[in-house]
Write an enzyme that holds these catalytic residues in place. Sequence first.
Site, PDB file in Angstrom:
ATOM      1  N   HIS A   1       8.441  -0.118  -0.790  1.00 42.63           N
ATOM      2  CA  HIS A   1       8.281   0.995  -0.043  1.00 42.63           C
ATOM      3  C   HIS A   1       9.548   1.605   0.592  1.00 42.63           C
ATOM      4  CE1 HIS A   1       4.526  -0.943  -0.498  1.00 42.63           C
ATOM      5  NE2 HIS A   1       3.756   0.165  -0.114  1.00 42.63           N
TER       6      HIS A   1
ATOM      7  N   GLU B   1      -2.958   8.628  -7.194  1.00 41.29           N
ATOM      8  CA  GLU B   1      -2.093   9.608  -7.093  1.00 41.29           C
ATOM      9  C   GLU B   1      -1.767  10.171  -8.574  1.00 41.29           C
ATOM     10  OE1 GLU B   1      -0.879   7.164  -3.642  1.00 41.29           O
ATOM     11  OE2 GLU B   1      -1.460   6.535  -5.943  1.00 41.29           O
TER      12      GLU B   1
END
Length: 328
Positions: A129, A60
């Site tokens: 998450h 990322e």
Amino acid sequence: MRLIAFREALREAMSEEMRRDERVFLMGEEVAEYNGAYKVSQGMLAEFGEKRVIDTPIAELGFTAIAVGAAQNGLRPIVEFMTWNFAVLPLDQILNTASKMLAMSGGQVGCPIVFRGGNGSAGQLGAQHSTAFESLYANIPGIKVVSPSNGYDAKGLLKQSIRYEEDPIIFMESEVMYGDKCEVPDEEYYIPLGKADVKKTGRDVTIVSYNKMMKVALSAAAELEKEGISAEVIDLRTIRPLDYHTILESVKKTNRLVIVEEQWPFASVSSEITYHIQKEGFDYLDAPIRRICSADAPMHYAPNLAALAIPDVSRTVKLVKEVMYLKK
């Protein structure tokens, strides 16, 4: 009007803007060959080709840096994060480069880029998450934060973000909403950022929310209606800029305010709203402003604990009755 899924509304927004402007491209993990982790970009590789729909490595920070550089050189990237939890890794690029470049360059170099993906909890995904990040990114000057609750708004806001906004946009969706159905018009439309929407009018109390917590707010309003309590429900849609005016005008009418959000409570969106409304509308309030947030703790994996951590309809109804000074 057509009935389509939330993911289709996002896809239409991106595809329409990519057809209009060849500078727009999409990049992220699994967006091309796999048609997107949540099938938001399904079919886009076939239409636009591998130079404009780009699969990235699981890195990322690296591909966000590439997109930021592309934006500074005249392109208009859309970056998909599989989840905003993964965007903690490239936060350096978002915070220290994308958000600050226009100021640091004296207005010479902008960063027109849209970062988008799933945000917040989505079932049993564990603590790492399940974080909702609206307040974190809204705290960064130079960035705009969008958090829609339905496909109609999502399409109009995303098209606006891609086409007209010159600032970096944080576009926060929800994994549990991608399959939600909504009506969108056949004609092209854009929704300006910074304008909340009154989803339901009412007279007794104002309920403010955004993203998937709007389902809780609207369901609570429906339950309250059965008991003769008329709730006005406002969808913020944009977290930064935040439409304080629409909230204040509603509070002037209802004299009560309840905020429902998925953020942790400390330094949250509701904290900011509460400060402004008590400052500008103190004389209109007949009760303290109240809020219901997620638990001030990491999200548990166990479903019973996860359910307790997130705002729900029953607790929202109870809170509204408290500000109405009704018996519990």
